[in-house]
Design an enzyme around this catalytic site. Structure first.
Site, PDB file in Angstrom:
ATOM      1  N   GLU A 131      86.409  -9.930 -37.881  1.00 19.09           N
ATOM      2  CA  GLU A 131      86.015 -10.702 -39.045  1.00 19.09           C
ATOM      3  C   GLU A 131      84.666 -10.193 -39.540  1.00 19.09           C
ATOM      4  O   GLU A 131      83.997  -9.418 -38.831  1.00 19.09           O
ATOM      5  CB  GLU A 131      85.928 -12.192 -38.699  1.00 19.09           C
ATOM      6  CG  GLU A 131      87.260 -12.784 -38.272  1.00 19.09           C
ATOM      7  CD  GLU A 131      87.193 -14.272 -37.954  1.00 19.09           C
ATOM      8  OE1 GLU A 131      88.221 -14.818 -37.526  1.00 19.09           O
ATOM      9  OE2 GLU A 131      86.118 -14.877 -38.141  1.00 19.09           O
ATOM     10  N   GLN A 283      78.645  36.868 -31.181  1.00 16.74           N
ATOM     11  CA  GLN A 283      78.651  35.999 -30.007  1.00 16.74           C
ATOM     12  C   GLN A 283      78.297  34.555 -30.336  1.00 16.74           C
ATOM     13  O   GLN A 283      78.815  33.618 -29.705  1.00 16.74           O
ATOM     14  CB  GLN A 283      77.690  36.554 -28.948  1.00 16.74           C
ATOM     15  CG  GLN A 283      77.882  35.931 -27.577  1.00 16.74           C
ATOM     16  CD  GLN A 283      76.988  36.576 -26.540  1.00 16.74           C
ATOM     17  OE1 GLN A 283      75.764  36.543 -26.653  1.00 16.74           O
ATOM     18  NE2 GLN A 283      77.596  37.185 -25.536  1.00 16.74           N
ATOM     19  N   GLN A 341      80.505  24.004 -39.826  1.00 13.27           N
ATOM     20  CA  GLN A 341      79.452  25.009 -39.688  1.00 13.27           C
ATOM     21  C   GLN A 341      80.026  26.420 -39.615  1.00 13.27           C
ATOM     22  O   GLN A 341      79.490  27.357 -40.220  1.00 13.27           O
ATOM     23  CB  GLN A 341      78.616  24.714 -38.430  1.00 13.27           C
ATOM     24  CG  GLN A 341      77.345  25.534 -38.324  1.00 13.27           C
ATOM     25  CD  GLN A 341      76.291  25.123 -39.344  1.00 13.27           C
ATOM     26  OE1 GLN A 341      76.359  24.023 -39.899  1.00 13.27           O
ATOM     27  NE2 GLN A 341      75.337  25.989 -39.614  1.00 13.27           N
ATOM     28  N   GLU A 368      88.296  -0.065 -33.207  1.00 12.27           N
ATOM     29  CA  GLU A 368      88.800  -0.508 -31.897  1.00 12.27           C
ATOM     30  C   GLU A 368      87.691  -0.516 -30.847  1.00 12.27           C
ATOM     31  O   GLU A 368      87.900  -0.198 -29.683  1.00 12.27           O
ATOM     32  CB  GLU A 368      90.005   0.314 -31.445  1.00 12.27           C
ATOM     33  CG  GLU A 368      91.254  -0.025 -32.243  1.00 12.27           C
ATOM     34  CD  GLU A 368      92.545   0.265 -31.524  1.00 12.27           C
ATOM     35  OE1 GLU A 368      92.616   0.084 -30.296  1.00 12.27           O
ATOM     36  OE2 GLU A 368      93.504   0.666 -32.211  1.00 12.27           O
TER      37      GLU A 368
END
Length: 387
Positions: A131, A283, A341, A368
């Site tokens: 609510e 890398q 990104q 939830e």
């Protein structure tokens, strides 16, 4: 959550076959509409029709009531694969499970036969707990159910209700004795067609725009006592038991969103050329993708373990349910942000789906039970861990 003694169990290759089947359906019948659903904040009717046609909109419903009898892990896989292409569409099976689990736990056979058969036939089921002034503190709800002869009069309102207005049925938690606090809350099934039921405006949301989120109003809605689920005063306990099973579906949703974003980022990194070579050869990008893959797989293992515990009704389910939801949704937020990104400027515009996935991922950390609440739940259930 075991719901039927004759529920078919899925093992090994059958789970993989289910994944491949749902993935194929999602790619063909849900993905082509995902951008438009988000862009125009419209209900994903194409997904609803496809899922219903394949028996996947409420696959958890036992076979005896017209469903597929899917176990908890199968339900997770279905939601995961749909969320991989469209978060809003994955709320169709997720919300149907959330709304109907209280019925499956506490309903009598007549109630199950009446409502689960209709759910399996395509009539949606939503869940009304929160609510405007009772979010994380759900027991502070103001919605009331007052005894009236052999029935009840329900008045009040519920906030943040997923698929409100689309679903035909609503599990509603209401106070039947305010003096008893959480022990004075009971659960009822309300139908959209009941006189006095109405819906508020569509919320304008950051993500999950295709799933309608609206307030639900109950203006002296009169129902017979056969709409009550379980014993009077057992509603809050039932709501918490429900979340033990359904928070895992939010983990599954987050897992699918993260996997979908990773898929896009990995493909882009191999195709995008800078300084004369694919950016995957750098890398820095490799490490980002490696971390994303590692985190997704860790979230998957935790989510699947929680699903197994849900099916078996194990004593540490509450901890694992909260942990899977908390971990998988935090992973989804990080992975989708990193995916944006990797794509750079292209990740920030709607030509690619990762910005939508990032917006969708945010909600999984909130609904939830916020991830802060999940950590409270975990802390309170540490003693249930068996290792």
């Amino acid at each position: 959550m075991s719901t039927s003694s004759d529920m078919p169990a899925l093992f090994g290759e059958e789970y993989q076959a289910l994944r491949e089947s749902v993935s194929a359906l999602a790619q063909k019948k849900i993905l082509p509409f995902a951008h438009d659903v988000d862009e125009n904040s419209r209900y994903p009717q194409e997904a609803a029709d496809a899922l219903q046609g394949a028996g996947l909109a409420a696959a958890h419903v036992p076979v005896e009531f017209g469903g597929q009898g899917a176990d908890a892990l199968a339900a997770v896989i279905i939601i995961e694969e749909v969320a991989r292409v469209c978060g809003a569409s994955s709320l169709i099976p997720a919300v149907n499970k959330l709304g109907s689990v209280p019925l499956m736990i506490a309903g009598n056979n007549e109630q199950k036969k009446k409502y689960l058969t209709q759910l399996a036939a395509g009539k949606g089921f939503s869940y009304c707990l929160s609510e405007s002034e009772a979010g994380s503190d759900a027991a502070a709800m103001k919605t009331k159910a007052v005894k009236d002869g052999d029935g009840w009069i329900i008045s009040g309102s519920k906030k943040w209700i997923s698929n409100a207005g689309v679903s035909e049925f609503y599990t509603v938690l209401a106070s039947t004795d305010a003096s008893k606090g959480a022990k004075g809350i009971s659960a009822f099934i309300i139908e959209k067609s009941d006189p006095g039921v109405s819906f508020g405006a569509h919320e304008k949301k950051m993500g999950f725009r295709g799933s309608p989120t609206r307030e639900v109003y109950f203006d002296n809605v009169k129902v017979n006592d056969d709409r009550r689920l379980g014993e009077i005063g057992s509603g809050f306990s039932l709501a918490m038991k429900t979340l033990d099973h359904t928070r895992i579906t939010i983990a599954a949703q987050a897992l699918g969103i993260a996997q979908g974003a990773f898929d896009v980022a990995k493909k882009y990194a191999h195709e995008r050329q800078q300084f004369g070579k694919p950016i995957f050869d750098f890398q820095a990008v490799q490490f980002m993708l490696a971390d994303m893959a590692m985190q997704i797989e860790a979230a998957r293992q935790l989510t699947y373990a929680a699903a197994v515990k849900s099916e078996r009704g194990e004593s540490d389910l509450t901890f694992f349910s909260a942990a899977s939801k908390c971990f998988a949704t935090d992973v989804a937020m990080k992975v989708t942000t990193d995916a944006v990104q990797v794509l750079g400027g292209y990740g920030y515009v709607s030509d690619y789906p990762v910005e939508r996935m990032m917006r969708d991922a945010k909600l999984t950390q909130i609904y939830e039970g916020t991830n802060q609440i999940q950590r409270v739940v975990m802390a309170r259930n540490l003693e249930t861990l068996t290792n």
